[in-house]
Write an enzyme that holds these catalytic residues in place. Structure first.
Site, short mmCIF file in Angstrom:
data_model
loop_
_atom_site.label_atom_id
_atom_site.label_comp_id
_atom_site.label_asym_id
_atom_site.label_seq_id
_atom_site.Cartn_x
_atom_site.Cartn_y
_atom_site.Cartn_z
N THR A 46 0.86 -1.15 0.04
CA THR A 46 0.00 0.02 -0.15
C THR A 46 0.87 1.26 -0.01
OG1 THR A 46 -0.10 -0.01 2.49
CG2 THR A 46 -1.69 -1.17 1.01
N THR A 48 1.47 4.39 1.58
CA THR A 48 2.68 4.76 2.73
C THR A 48 3.37 3.97 3.25
OG1 THR A 48 1.01 6.56 3.19
CG2 THR A 48 2.45 6.10 4.95
N CYS A 49 2.94 2.44 3.19
CA CYS A 49 3.67 1.41 3.76
C CYS A 49 4.86 1.06 2.98
CB CYS A 49 2.55 0.27 3.97
SG CYS A 49 1.35 0.54 4.98
N SER A 50 4.57 1.02 1.53
CA SER A 50 5.70 0.66 0.76
C SER A 50 6.48 2.01 0.42
CB SER A 50 5.11 0.22 -0.65
OG SER A 50 4.60 -0.92 -0.45
N LEU A 54 8.11 0.75 5.80
CA LEU A 54 8.82 -0.07 5.40
C LEU A 54 10.34 0.07 5.10
CD1 LEU A 54 9.74 -3.51 5.64
CD2 LEU A 54 8.91 -3.71 3.40
#
Length: 159
Positions: A46, A48-50, A54
């Site tokens: 997703t 913001t996550c990617s 992370l």
């Protein structure tokens, strides 16, 4: 009730991908006797996550471990195979990917996020915690849609 500083982590089963398929991970055993930074994302791959969450921990892994952290773990409600594919895509070799596909951990800690109606269902909220021998020593929980307090940089300041 949401877990807080001083709380013991619940004993639940999480999963991680192996070459033989998903491997059950007992949370009590995983966190016992060591210092772990655990951060959670609403979903692998997703935005913001990617783009931020992370990658920040991948980039800062050596600095975090230099502060006495034994392991950095990422928790998400995706299955273990998706998390492994994400780790491979992001070159996240220094981050252990933990699947909470049944939401056992997030439900037991009160750290869930309900995105029902937006096509995403129930997931882990974005957070970061420092855990020492199974006990929460610091926790930072994001407001829905935010990315401020759970970044690798924010965790580094608390170590």
């Amino acid at each position: 009730m949401t877990i807080s500083v001083g709380s013991e982590l619940p004993e639940v089963t999480l999963f991680r991908a192996t070459s033989d398929g998903p491997e059950a991970v007992n949370s009590k055993e995983f966190f016992a006797g060591r210092k772990v930074v655990l951060f959670a994302v609403p979903g692998a791959f997703t935005p913001t996550c990617s783009a931020k969450h992370l990658p920040g921990f991948v980039a800062k892994a050596d600095e975090i471990k230099a502060k006495g952290v034994d392991e950095i773990a990422c928790l998400a409600s995706n299955d273990a195979f998706v998390l492994q594919a994400w780790a491979d895509a992001e070159k996240a070799n220094d981050v252990t990917m933990l699947s909470d596909g049944d939401l056992a951990f997030v439900d037991a800690t009160g750290l869930g996020l309900d995105l029902t109606g937006r096509g995403l269902g129930k997931r882990a909220n974005r957070f970061a915690m420092i855990v020492e021998d199974g006990k929460v020593t610091d926790i930072a929980i994001e407001e829905p849609g935010a990315f401020e307090v759970s970044s690798a940089e924010a965790v580094l300041k608390k170590l």
